[in-house]
Motif scaffolding. Structure first.
Motif, PDB file in Angstrom:
ATOM      1  N   LEU A 118      -3.252   9.022   7.731  1.00  0.00           N
ATOM      2  CA  LEU A 118      -3.469   7.709   7.939  1.00  0.00           C
ATOM      3  C   LEU A 118      -4.940   7.090   7.371  1.00  0.00           C
ATOM      4  CD1 LEU A 118      -2.112   7.295  11.521  1.00  0.00           C
ATOM      5  CD2 LEU A 118      -1.422   6.269   9.572  1.00  0.00           C
ATOM      6  N   SER A 119      -5.896   7.942   7.706  1.00  0.00           N
ATOM      7  CA  SER A 119      -7.357   7.384   7.038  1.00  0.00           C
ATOM      8  C   SER A 119      -7.204   7.402   5.534  1.00  0.00           C
ATOM      9  CB  SER A 119      -8.427   8.339   7.610  1.00  0.00           C
ATOM     10  OG  SER A 119      -8.311   9.597   7.239  1.00  0.00           O
ATOM     11  N   GLU A 120      -6.618   8.395   4.936  1.00  0.00           N
ATOM     12  CA  GLU A 120      -6.615   8.269   3.441  1.00  0.00           C
ATOM     13  C   GLU A 120      -5.719   7.064   3.154  1.00  0.00           C
ATOM     14  OE1 GLU A 120      -6.806  12.687   1.877  1.00  0.00           O
ATOM     15  OE2 GLU A 120      -5.053  12.344   3.465  1.00  0.00           O
ATOM     16  N   PHE A 121      -4.654   6.909   3.848  1.00  0.00           N
ATOM     17  CA  PHE A 121      -3.616   5.796   3.466  1.00  0.00           C
ATOM     18  C   PHE A 121      -4.350   4.535   3.401  1.00  0.00           C
ATOM     19  CE2 PHE A 121      -0.731   2.265   5.017  1.00  0.00           C
ATOM     20  CZ  PHE A 121       0.122   2.360   4.022  1.00  0.00           C
ATOM     21  N   PHE A 122      -5.270   4.041   4.608  1.00  0.00           N
ATOM     22  CA  PHE A 122      -5.755   2.888   4.772  1.00  0.00           C
ATOM     23  C   PHE A 122      -7.255   2.798   3.968  1.00  0.00           C
ATOM     24  CE2 PHE A 122      -3.141   2.525   8.625  1.00  0.00           C
ATOM     25  CZ  PHE A 122      -2.451   1.357   8.576  1.00  0.00           C
ATOM     26  N   ALA A 123      -7.745   3.851   3.754  1.00  0.00           N
ATOM     27  CA  ALA A 123      -8.803   4.073   2.755  1.00  0.00           C
ATOM     28  C   ALA A 123      -8.390   3.869   1.303  1.00  0.00           C
ATOM     29  CB  ALA A 123      -9.718   5.186   2.836  1.00  0.00           C
ATOM     30  N   PHE A 124      -7.124   4.117   0.686  1.00  0.00           N
ATOM     31  CA  PHE A 124      -6.684   4.076  -0.596  1.00  0.00           C
ATOM     32  C   PHE A 124      -6.695   2.651  -1.006  1.00  0.00           C
ATOM     33  CE2 PHE A 124      -3.149   3.714  -3.590  1.00  0.00           C
ATOM     34  CZ  PHE A 124      -3.469   4.720  -4.383  1.00  0.00           C
ATOM     35  N   GLY A 177       2.886   5.762  14.783  1.00  0.00           N
ATOM     36  CA  GLY A 177       3.483   6.923  14.829  1.00  0.00           C
ATOM     37  C   GLY A 177       4.579   7.265  13.650  1.00  0.00           C
ATOM     38  N   ALA A 178       5.381   5.859  13.543  1.00  0.00           N
ATOM     39  CA  ALA A 178       6.342   6.014  12.144  1.00  0.00           C
ATOM     40  C   ALA A 178       5.660   6.167  10.937  1.00  0.00           C
ATOM     41  CB  ALA A 178       7.315   4.804  12.424  1.00  0.00           C
ATOM     42  N   LEU A 179       4.637   5.548  10.660  1.00  0.00           N
ATOM     43  CA  LEU A 179       3.910   5.542   9.466  1.00  0.00           C
ATOM     44  C   LEU A 179       3.144   6.900   9.303  1.00  0.00           C
ATOM     45  CD1 LEU A 179       2.826   4.127   7.032  1.00  0.00           C
ATOM     46  CD2 LEU A 179       1.047   3.381   8.239  1.00  0.00           C
ATOM     47  N   ARG A 180       2.825   7.444  10.288  1.00  0.00           N
ATOM     48  CA  ARG A 180       2.056   8.759  10.177  1.00  0.00           C
ATOM     49  C   ARG A 180       3.406   9.958   9.670  1.00  0.00           C
ATOM     50  NH1 ARG A 180       1.540  12.917  13.477  1.00  0.00           N
ATOM     51  NH2 ARG A 180      -0.261  14.461  13.039  1.00  0.00           N
ATOM     52  N   SER A 219      12.410   1.275   1.927  1.00  0.00           N
ATOM     53  CA  SER A 219      12.494  -0.122   1.311  1.00  0.00           C
ATOM     54  C   SER A 219      12.136  -1.299   2.093  1.00  0.00           C
ATOM     55  CB  SER A 219      13.887  -0.101   0.843  1.00  0.00           C
ATOM     56  OG  SER A 219      14.297  -1.761   0.220  1.00  0.00           O
ATOM     57  N   LEU A 220      12.713  -1.322   3.461  1.00  0.00           N
ATOM     58  CA  LEU A 220      12.040  -2.418   4.513  1.00  0.00           C
ATOM     59  C   LEU A 220      10.659  -2.581   4.458  1.00  0.00           C
ATOM     60  CD1 LEU A 220      15.148  -2.113   6.784  1.00  0.00           C
ATOM     61  CD2 LEU A 220      14.637  -4.163   5.279  1.00  0.00           C
ATOM     62  N   ILE A 221      10.211  -1.360   4.592  1.00  0.00           N
ATOM     63  CA  ILE A 221       8.522  -1.223   4.779  1.00  0.00           C
ATOM     64  C   ILE A 221       7.891  -1.687   3.707  1.00  0.00           C
ATOM     65  CG2 ILE A 221       6.544   0.376   5.185  1.00  0.00           C
ATOM     66  CD1 ILE A 221       8.418   2.172   7.234  1.00  0.00           C
ATOM     67  N   GLU A 222       8.021  -1.279   2.469  1.00  0.00           N
ATOM     68  CA  GLU A 222       7.631  -1.566   1.299  1.00  0.00           C
ATOM     69  C   GLU A 222       7.785  -3.378   0.982  1.00  0.00           C
ATOM     70  OE1 GLU A 222       8.632   1.055  -1.910  1.00  0.00           O
ATOM     71  OE2 GLU A 222       7.639   2.713  -1.102  1.00  0.00           O
ATOM     72  N   SER A 223       8.827  -3.677   1.322  1.00  0.00           N
ATOM     73  CA  SER A 223       8.953  -5.126   1.012  1.00  0.00           C
ATOM     74  C   SER A 223       8.636  -5.965   1.984  1.00  0.00           C
ATOM     75  CB  SER A 223      10.444  -5.492   1.032  1.00  0.00           C
ATOM     76  OG  SER A 223      11.201  -5.188   2.220  1.00  0.00           O
ATOM     77  N   GLY A 224       7.819  -5.297   3.101  1.00  0.00           N
ATOM     78  CA  GLY A 224       7.118  -6.203   4.271  1.00  0.00           C
ATOM     79  C   GLY A 224       7.964  -6.762   5.122  1.00  0.00           C
ATOM     80  N   LYS A 225       9.114  -6.250   5.203  1.00  0.00           N
ATOM     81  CA  LYS A 225      10.301  -6.863   6.192  1.00  0.00           C
ATOM     82  C   LYS A 225      10.055  -6.155   7.644  1.00  0.00           C
ATOM     83  CE  LYS A 225      13.021  -8.854   2.831  1.00  0.00           C
ATOM     84  NZ  LYS A 225      14.127  -8.496   1.638  1.00  0.00           N
ATOM     85  N   ARG A 259       0.964  -1.015   0.037  1.00  0.00           N
ATOM     86  CA  ARG A 259       0.083   0.048  -0.004  1.00  0.00           C
ATOM     87  C   ARG A 259       0.872   1.354   0.055  1.00  0.00           C
ATOM     88  NH1 ARG A 259      -5.276   0.518   1.279  1.00  0.00           N
ATOM     89  NH2 ARG A 259      -5.427  -1.467   2.014  1.00  0.00           N
ATOM     90  N   LEU A 260       1.854   1.259   0.944  1.00  0.00           N
ATOM     91  CA  LEU A 260       2.712   2.462   0.657  1.00  0.00           C
ATOM     92  C   LEU A 260       3.389   2.496  -0.494  1.00  0.00           C
ATOM     93  CD1 LEU A 260       4.272   4.804   2.245  1.00  0.00           C
ATOM     94  CD2 LEU A 260       6.073   3.023   2.981  1.00  0.00           C
TER      95      LEU A 260
END
Length: 187
Positions: free
Chosen positions: A65-71, A52-55, A40-46, A13-14
């Motif tokens: 955050l709400s737009e991110f999870f609704a996307f 807070g970090a995602l925000r 890179s590590l987040i996008e690869s699922g590692k 999703r990111l």
């Protein structure tokens, strides 16, 4: 490192929302004040970031955050890919050309792999939540899975549970070409 489906979904999703915003991993990392390897590590699922970090990362896009999870990224509808359309995700002497640009909603990843002379995936073996298999097209590659090791040549193949630590290393006098698949796409 191992991944699970929730980490992979956040990562895919990111990646989709970053690409939709027209940002490279490096550009997003700079805007968010994190390292390129973190993205890179987040996008690869590692790595599964805290809320807070995602925000903080999403501020660099910018998206809430709400737009991110609704996307809901659209699944790629392309059926055929020209050689020049494959997406390079490898580095150094290992070329990993991915079929498809957006793996969101896909159950499988297909790679056209090229290992230059003496290239390998790294001395440290890695694992991830998936199954993978491949067929050697040309050259020779040493495949290590857990405590098993074998040199494969043209026409030889492998298939294993990717949770087992593994490594690929080119051997012999010519570069090696492999076509592989991984399901789900957690690599």
């Amino acid at each position: 490192m191992n991944t699970n489906s929730e980490d992979l979904e956040v990562g895919l999703r990111l990646r989709a929302i970053r690409e939709h915003a027209g940002l490279s991993q490096r550009a997003l990392a700079k805007k968010a004040g994190v390292t390129n390897s973190t993205i890179s590590l987040i996008e690869s699922g590692k790595v599964n970031p805290s809320v807070g970090a995602l925000r903080r990362i999403l501020v660099g896009i910018p998206v809430s955050l709400s737009e991110f999870f609704a996307f809901e990224p659209e699944s790629e509808k392309t059926v055929f890919y020209a050689a020049e359309d494959l997406v390079e995700i490898g580095k150094g002497g290992v070329s990993l050309r991915q079929v498809g640009t957006n793996l969101f909603g896909r159950a499988m990843m297909i790679l056209h792999e090229t290992y230059e002379l003496d290239a390998d995936t790294g001395r440290i073996m890695y694992g991830h939540e998936a199954e993978e298999g491949g067929v050697v097209i040309s050259g020779r590659v040493e495949v290590t899975v857990g405590d098993q090791r074998k040199v494969l040549g043209p026409g030889d193949a492998y298939y294993f549970d990717s949770r087992n630590p593994h490594r690929f290393r080119q051997v012999g006098p010519e570069k090696c070409v492999v076509v592989s698949a991984c399901t789900p796409p957690t690599f």
